[in-house]
Motif scaffolding. Sequence first.
Motif, PDB file in Angstrom:
ATOM      1  N   TRP A 159      51.729 -42.948  42.724  1.00 35.64           N
ATOM      2  CA  TRP A 159      51.163 -43.061  44.055  1.00 35.64           C
ATOM      3  C   TRP A 159      50.386 -41.796  44.386  1.00 35.64           C
ATOM      4  O   TRP A 159      50.781 -40.693  44.010  1.00 35.64           O
ATOM      5  CB  TRP A 159      52.275 -43.239  45.093  1.00 35.64           C
ATOM      6  CG  TRP A 159      52.954 -44.573  45.024  1.00 35.64           C
ATOM      7  CD1 TRP A 159      53.998 -44.908  44.234  1.00 35.64           C
ATOM      8  CD2 TRP A 159      52.627 -45.732  45.771  1.00 35.64           C
ATOM      9  NE1 TRP A 159      54.358 -46.210  44.440  1.00 35.64           N
ATOM     10  CE2 TRP A 159      53.529 -46.743  45.384  1.00 35.64           C
ATOM     11  CE3 TRP A 159      51.662 -46.027  46.745  1.00 35.64           C
ATOM     12  CZ2 TRP A 159      53.495 -48.020  45.933  1.00 35.64           C
ATOM     13  CZ3 TRP A 159      51.642 -47.302  47.280  1.00 35.64           C
ATOM     14  CH2 TRP A 159      52.538 -48.283  46.871  1.00 35.64           C
ATOM     15  N   ASN A 160      49.286 -41.964  45.141  1.00 28.84           N
ATOM     16  CA  ASN A 160      48.478 -40.801  45.539  1.00 28.84           C
ATOM     17  C   ASN A 160      49.280 -39.810  46.367  1.00 28.84           C
ATOM     18  O   ASN A 160      49.169 -38.602  46.167  1.00 28.84           O
ATOM     19  CB  ASN A 160      47.236 -41.244  46.328  1.00 28.84           C
ATOM     20  CG  ASN A 160      46.171 -41.826  45.422  1.00 28.84           C
ATOM     21  OD1 ASN A 160      46.045 -41.410  44.273  1.00 28.84           O
ATOM     22  ND2 ASN A 160      45.430 -42.789  45.925  1.00 28.84           N
ATOM     23  N   ARG A 161      50.098 -40.298  47.283  1.00 29.60           N
ATOM     24  CA  ARG A 161      50.867 -39.367  48.121  1.00 29.60           C
ATOM     25  C   ARG A 161      51.891 -38.593  47.289  1.00 29.60           C
ATOM     26  O   ARG A 161      52.163 -37.429  47.572  1.00 29.60           O
ATOM     27  CB  ARG A 161      51.510 -40.092  49.298  1.00 29.60           C
ATOM     28  CG  ARG A 161      52.583 -41.074  48.948  1.00 29.60           C
ATOM     29  CD  ARG A 161      53.187 -41.726  50.212  1.00 29.60           C
ATOM     30  NE  ARG A 161      54.112 -42.760  49.858  1.00 29.60           N
ATOM     31  CZ  ARG A 161      53.847 -44.047  49.840  1.00 29.60           C
ATOM     32  NH1 ARG A 161      52.653 -44.483  50.171  1.00 29.60           N
ATOM     33  NH2 ARG A 161      54.774 -44.916  49.496  1.00 29.60           N
ATOM     34  N   THR A 162      52.459 -39.208  46.256  1.00 25.11           N
ATOM     35  CA  THR A 162      53.386 -38.500  45.359  1.00 25.11           C
ATOM     36  C   THR A 162      52.626 -37.425  44.599  1.00 25.11           C
ATOM     37  O   THR A 162      53.074 -36.284  44.501  1.00 25.11           O
ATOM     38  CB  THR A 162      54.047 -39.482  44.373  1.00 25.11           C
ATOM     39  OG1 THR A 162      54.719 -40.499  45.118  1.00 25.11           O
ATOM     40  CG2 THR A 162      55.034 -38.769  43.470  1.00 25.11           C
TER      41      THR A 162
ATOM     42  N   ASP B 107      49.871 -35.992  45.525  1.00 21.57           N
ATOM     43  CA  ASP B 107      49.479 -34.948  46.482  1.00 21.57           C
ATOM     44  C   ASP B 107      50.609 -33.934  46.680  1.00 21.57           C
ATOM     45  O   ASP B 107      50.351 -32.729  46.778  1.00 21.57           O
ATOM     46  CB  ASP B 107      49.077 -35.553  47.830  1.00 21.57           C
ATOM     47  CG  ASP B 107      47.751 -36.315  47.760  1.00 21.57           C
ATOM     48  OD1 ASP B 107      47.013 -36.123  46.767  1.00 21.57           O
ATOM     49  OD2 ASP B 107      47.476 -37.106  48.677  1.00 21.57           O
ATOM     50  N   ARG B 108      51.865 -34.411  46.725  1.00 25.05           N
ATOM     51  CA  ARG B 108      53.009 -33.493  46.836  1.00 25.05           C
ATOM     52  C   ARG B 108      53.097 -32.584  45.611  1.00 25.05           C
ATOM     53  O   ARG B 108      53.338 -31.388  45.719  1.00 25.05           O
ATOM     54  CB  ARG B 108      54.322 -34.272  46.981  1.00 25.05           C
ATOM     55  CG  ARG B 108      54.687 -34.620  48.397  1.00 25.05           C
ATOM     56  CD  ARG B 108      56.145 -35.029  48.557  1.00 25.05           C
ATOM     57  NE  ARG B 108      56.713 -35.818  47.489  1.00 25.05           N
ATOM     58  CZ  ARG B 108      56.711 -37.144  47.419  1.00 25.05           C
ATOM     59  NH1 ARG B 108      56.136 -37.857  48.367  1.00 25.05           N
ATOM     60  NH2 ARG B 108      57.275 -37.760  46.411  1.00 25.05           N
TER      61      ARG B 108
ATOM     62  N   ARG C  96      46.609 -36.846  37.698  1.00 25.49           N
ATOM     63  CA  ARG C  96      47.518 -37.878  38.190  1.00 25.49           C
ATOM     64  C   ARG C  96      47.825 -38.876  37.081  1.00 25.49           C
ATOM     65  O   ARG C  96      46.920 -39.489  36.517  1.00 25.49           O
ATOM     66  CB  ARG C  96      46.902 -38.594  39.389  1.00 25.49           C
ATOM     67  CG  ARG C  96      47.851 -39.601  40.045  1.00 25.49           C
ATOM     68  CD  ARG C  96      47.297 -40.161  41.341  1.00 25.49           C
ATOM     69  NE  ARG C  96      46.121 -40.961  41.163  1.00 25.49           N
ATOM     70  CZ  ARG C  96      46.110 -42.273  40.868  1.00 25.49           C
ATOM     71  NH1 ARG C  96      47.245 -42.912  40.732  1.00 25.49           N
ATOM     72  NH2 ARG C  96      44.992 -42.910  40.716  1.00 25.49           N
TER      73      ARG C  96
END
Length: 195
Positions: A159-162, A164-165, A154
């Motif tokens: 962002w973590n959710r970005t 994760d995608r 990362r």
Amino acid sequence: MDSSFRIDLAWMLRTGRARNGSWLSGSLSWSRGGEEVGSIGYQAIMHQPGDERLELSYTRGSGKDREQVRQTVRLCHTVPQYGGKRWWMICPFRHIRVGKLYMPPGGDRFASRQAWRLGYQCQRDAARDRPFERLFRLQKKLGCDQGWEAGLRRPKGMWNRTFDRHMERYWELDDECALEMMVVMRRLGGWPSPV
């Protein structure tokens, strides 16, 4: 096309190297790996309506095969519905409107992609290579080392959710790469067939 020298008229206009109603001159250069691999001189003559053109001057070859080249590229424009002018180059060989001209390795003049019969990289990639290319592009986009099973990390500030995608996409591509490798290994006789 990746190793070709390219002249992009829209880029020249955006960066002030050419301007409607003006006569500008300068040089364009190309580099690979931080090292200059070619350059040309140019004049963008756009102050005479109906006679707009680029005058290119460059040297080809070396030693007794050295050649001074002067090439004229005619310009024209269209008027989009939203106004203004959209400028085009006329390919000196195919006489078609284009936004970019190319000189591939071993070429002697700038011409359109169609004149040189240049394809896009994705057209040259074998189908089995495409998952690897997409995986490497994802790794490059995130600033990671490129390579199958090199993984992702990362980037700072993402962002973590970005991320994760991106990781989800990475695992999809990793599975596609594994399938392609299995097919290749079976063909080479180095991978057992499923029972």
